[in-house]
Design an enzyme around this catalytic site. Structure first.
Site, mmCIF file in Angstrom:
data_model
loop_
_atom_site.group_PDB
_atom_site.id
_atom_site.type_symbol
_atom_site.label_atom_id
_atom_site.label_comp_id
_atom_site.label_asym_id
_atom_site.label_seq_id
_atom_site.Cartn_x
_atom_site.Cartn_y
_atom_site.Cartn_z
ATOM 1 N N ARG A 116 0.847 -1.139 0.090
ATOM 2 C CA ARG A 116 -0.155 -0.066 0.106
ATOM 3 C C ARG A 116 0.820 1.225 0.071
ATOM 4 O O ARG A 116 0.283 2.372 0.451
ATOM 5 C CB ARG A 116 -0.962 0.007 1.013
ATOM 6 C CG ARG A 116 -2.054 -1.352 1.011
ATOM 7 C CD ARG A 116 -3.191 -0.930 2.170
ATOM 8 N NE ARG A 116 -3.985 -1.993 1.928
ATOM 9 C CZ ARG A 116 -4.161 -3.206 2.617
ATOM 10 N NH1 ARG A 116 -3.261 -3.444 3.470
ATOM 11 N NH2 ARG A 116 -5.031 -4.057 2.339
ATOM 12 N N LYS A 138 2.126 11.270 -10.588
ATOM 13 C CA LYS A 138 1.212 10.632 -11.310
ATOM 14 C C LYS A 138 1.999 9.364 -11.809
ATOM 15 O O LYS A 138 3.151 9.359 -12.513
ATOM 16 C CB LYS A 138 0.866 11.174 -12.800
ATOM 17 C CG LYS A 138 -0.274 12.109 -12.474
ATOM 18 C CD LYS A 138 -0.851 12.671 -13.877
ATOM 19 C CE LYS A 138 -2.045 13.503 -13.819
ATOM 20 N NZ LYS A 138 -2.559 13.881 -15.191
ATOM 21 N N GLU A 180 7.587 18.334 -24.944
ATOM 22 C CA GLU A 180 7.017 18.738 -23.603
ATOM 23 C C GLU A 180 7.507 20.083 -23.032
ATOM 24 O O GLU A 180 6.778 20.780 -22.379
ATOM 25 C CB GLU A 180 7.350 17.640 -22.736
ATOM 26 C CG GLU A 180 6.635 16.288 -22.721
ATOM 27 C CD GLU A 180 5.306 16.329 -22.402
ATOM 28 O OE1 GLU A 180 4.796 17.443 -21.904
ATOM 29 O OE2 GLU A 180 4.498 15.479 -22.521
ATOM 30 N N LYS A 222 5.998 22.853 -13.634
ATOM 31 C CA LYS A 222 5.195 21.763 -13.014
ATOM 32 C C LYS A 222 5.025 21.691 -11.652
ATOM 33 O O LYS A 222 3.969 21.530 -11.196
ATOM 34 C CB LYS A 222 5.788 20.365 -13.788
ATOM 35 C CG LYS A 222 4.979 19.258 -13.287
ATOM 36 C CD LYS A 222 5.145 18.233 -14.355
ATOM 37 C CE LYS A 222 4.209 17.010 -14.364
ATOM 38 N NZ LYS A 222 4.169 15.841 -14.831
ATOM 39 N N GLU A 232 -5.397 16.859 -9.645
ATOM 40 C CA GLU A 232 -6.011 17.169 -11.189
ATOM 41 C C GLU A 232 -7.499 17.547 -11.089
ATOM 42 O O GLU A 232 -8.366 17.319 -11.902
ATOM 43 C CB GLU A 232 -5.860 16.288 -12.088
ATOM 44 C CG GLU A 232 -5.980 16.691 -13.474
ATOM 45 C CD GLU A 232 -5.613 15.833 -14.501
ATOM 46 O OE1 GLU A 232 -6.516 15.118 -15.058
ATOM 47 O OE2 GLU A 232 -4.261 15.611 -14.941
ATOM 48 N N ARG A 236 -4.493 21.652 -12.383
ATOM 49 C CA ARG A 236 -3.138 20.656 -12.924
ATOM 50 C C ARG A 236 -3.885 20.197 -14.276
ATOM 51 O O ARG A 236 -3.032 19.759 -15.267
ATOM 52 C CB ARG A 236 -3.157 19.536 -12.213
ATOM 53 C CG ARG A 236 -1.980 18.658 -12.613
ATOM 54 C CD ARG A 236 -1.564 17.671 -11.542
ATOM 55 N NE ARG A 236 -0.679 16.908 -12.311
ATOM 56 C CZ ARG A 236 0.037 15.986 -11.447
ATOM 57 N NH1 ARG A 236 -0.210 15.827 -9.746
ATOM 58 N NH2 ARG A 236 1.012 15.229 -11.789
ATOM 59 N N ASN A 240 -2.327 18.923 -19.574
ATOM 60 C CA ASN A 240 -2.851 17.976 -20.412
ATOM 61 C C ASN A 240 -2.879 18.768 -21.638
ATOM 62 O O ASN A 240 -3.389 18.022 -22.634
ATOM 63 C CB ASN A 240 -4.038 17.562 -20.119
ATOM 64 C CG ASN A 240 -4.192 16.438 -18.907
ATOM 65 O OD1 ASN A 240 -3.190 15.752 -18.642
ATOM 66 N ND2 ASN A 240 -5.250 16.548 -17.928
ATOM 67 N N HIS A 243 -2.764 16.750 -24.635
ATOM 68 C CA HIS A 243 -2.533 15.101 -24.671
ATOM 69 C C HIS A 243 -3.835 14.361 -24.758
ATOM 70 O O HIS A 243 -3.905 13.310 -24.904
ATOM 71 C CB HIS A 243 -2.256 15.008 -23.030
ATOM 72 C CG HIS A 243 -0.793 15.132 -22.457
ATOM 73 N ND1 HIS A 243 -0.357 16.314 -22.903
ATOM 74 C CD2 HIS A 243 -0.161 14.307 -21.923
ATOM 75 C CE1 HIS A 243 1.003 16.195 -22.255
ATOM 76 N NE2 HIS A 243 1.193 14.985 -21.898
ATOM 77 N N HIS A 247 -2.756 11.323 -26.667
ATOM 78 C CA HIS A 247 -2.837 9.984 -26.122
ATOM 79 C C HIS A 247 -3.861 9.041 -27.047
ATOM 80 O O HIS A 247 -3.354 7.798 -27.137
ATOM 81 C CB HIS A 247 -3.659 10.011 -24.928
ATOM 82 C CG HIS A 247 -2.747 10.484 -23.488
ATOM 83 N ND1 HIS A 247 -3.145 10.850 -22.229
ATOM 84 C CD2 HIS A 247 -1.341 10.707 -23.462
ATOM 85 C CE1 HIS A 247 -2.263 11.129 -21.353
ATOM 86 N NE2 HIS A 247 -1.041 11.008 -22.367
ATOM 87 N N HIS A 260 6.201 9.431 -26.957
ATOM 88 C CA HIS A 260 5.171 10.362 -26.250
ATOM 89 C C HIS A 260 5.148 11.725 -26.803
ATOM 90 O O HIS A 260 4.237 12.303 -27.214
ATOM 91 C CB HIS A 260 5.482 10.144 -25.022
ATOM 92 C CG HIS A 260 4.480 10.940 -24.263
ATOM 93 N ND1 HIS A 260 3.028 10.667 -24.173
ATOM 94 C CD2 HIS A 260 4.489 11.911 -23.263
ATOM 95 C CE1 HIS A 260 2.487 11.408 -23.242
ATOM 96 N NE2 HIS A 260 3.094 12.253 -22.792
#
Length: 358
Positions: A116, A138, A180, A222, A232, A236, A240, A243, A247, A260
């Protein structure tokens, strides 16, 4: 240089400096990272940097998993769990992820879920990971139907960014990271964007005088956003930018065609086009973005990709909330807004102008 991410529940120390990889053990000791440190990397990364990292950490034996987006899955996470369990790793143990975004995300998800949650350290070895994926907590893996659909928020305790590790990075991978950096310019810093335009040749030459400030500013942007909105809920989402379509391109091509950053470059072009069509962005700003992306280098072809498949992938994107797609657009270079009323017809028109089939 140190940049901090401070959220309500945790804090990350981002250290940036030439030669930092050689001082890794002392840095982790300083931040009280547990003495049992399990290094996770890939065979390729370990071939380039393994001797240096092992020496810095006192002879660490790595857990090696495959690299590449198509291996960013639960099977790879299990390949991290297995040696941890066999070694009786406990909650005082730490995972040290050494590699690019795929290794960082996969090892990070293992750290978030093993017992955990155990301590995570990121040692990013690609430009994309140094400016983006290693920062912000993330972590996660892909599903065959979508990118990063399985994941968690798990802040690294330390991020050790050594630009000298980029010396072995192939030009295409380096360029992928630059896209990026362009994103950070588009969402938060006109000055960064302009410096990328002016200093493109020096950046590709990996001149520390221009590369280091670009890395530091990207990290600061960031870190500032994540500190204000870790999960998010609002702000935040600006990270994206590009993205949504990016994606989808990755998912439809099964993570094999695009790096990416290349997919995100297409996504930024699509977002800028949508913004112009809505009257939110000046055509001159869209053209400046398109010109810079072209200047940075070639992108993989997309003319054979069906618009219908891209639309289906977008509908499965995790940025869809209560059935509404949250889409980030720029209103000028350095500023964004989020909209949630994009119609299917609008998106199809954007994808058609981008050059997709159908």
């Amino acid at each position: 240089m140190r940049v901090d991410v401070r959220t309500g529940s945790s804090a990350s120390a981002i250290w940036i400096g030439d030669g930092l990889a050689d001082r890794l053990a002392g840095l982790l000791d300083e931040h009280q990272v547990g003495a049992r440190r399990f290094v996770v990397s890939s065979p390729v990364i370990w071939r380039f940097h393994g001797e240096q990292i092992a020496r810095a950490l006192g002879g660490a034996e790595p857990i090696l998993i495959p690299d590449g987006e198509r291996y960013k899955n639960l099977q790879s996470v299990s390949r991290v769990y297995d040696p941890l369990i066999r070694a009786n790793a406990d909650r005082g143990s730490a995972i040290v992820a050494v590699g690019g975004g795929v290794i960082g995300d996969t090892a990070g998800f293992a750290a978030a879920t093993y017992l955990r949650g155990i301590t995570l350290v990121q040692v990013p070895t690609t430009l994309l990971a140094q400016v983006d994926s290693s920062i912000g907590g993330k972590v996660g893996v892909n599903h065959t139907l979508g990118k990063n659909l399985i994941g968690a928020f798990h802040q690294p305790k330390v991020v050790a960014i050594d630009p000298l590790l980029l010396r072995t990075l192939p030009r295409r991978e380096f360029r992928s990271g630059l896209y990026e950096v362009v994103k950070y310019g588009m969402i938060a810093s006109r000055d960064l964007f302009d410096r990328l335009v002016k200093d493109t040749k020096a950046i590709f030459a990996r001149d520390p005088a221009v590369l280091m400030p670009a890395i530091v500013e990207s990290c600061r942007v960031k870190a500032d956003v994540v500190s204000k909105d870790e999960r998010e809920g609002g702000l935040r989402r600006i990270l994206n930018f590009g993205h949504t379509v990016g994606h989808a391109l990755e998912a439809v091509t099964k993570y094999r065609r695009f790096r990416h950053g290349e997919a995100i470059a297409y996504g930024m072009l699509a977002a800028a086009d949508l913004a112009v069509a809505r009257g939110a962005l000046a055509e001159t700003e869209r053209l400046a973005l398109a010109t810079l992306i072209t200047k940075l280098g070639p992108l993989p072809p997309i003319a054979d990709l069906p618009i219908g498949e891209i639309m289906e992938a977008i509908k499965r994107d995790k940025k869809v909330v209560n059935g509404r797609l949250h889409f980030v657009i720029c209103i000028e270079i350095g500023a964004t807004m989020t909209i949630d009323d994009v119609t299917e017809d609008e998106l199809r028109a954007v994808l058609r102008r981008l050059g997709l089939a159908g």
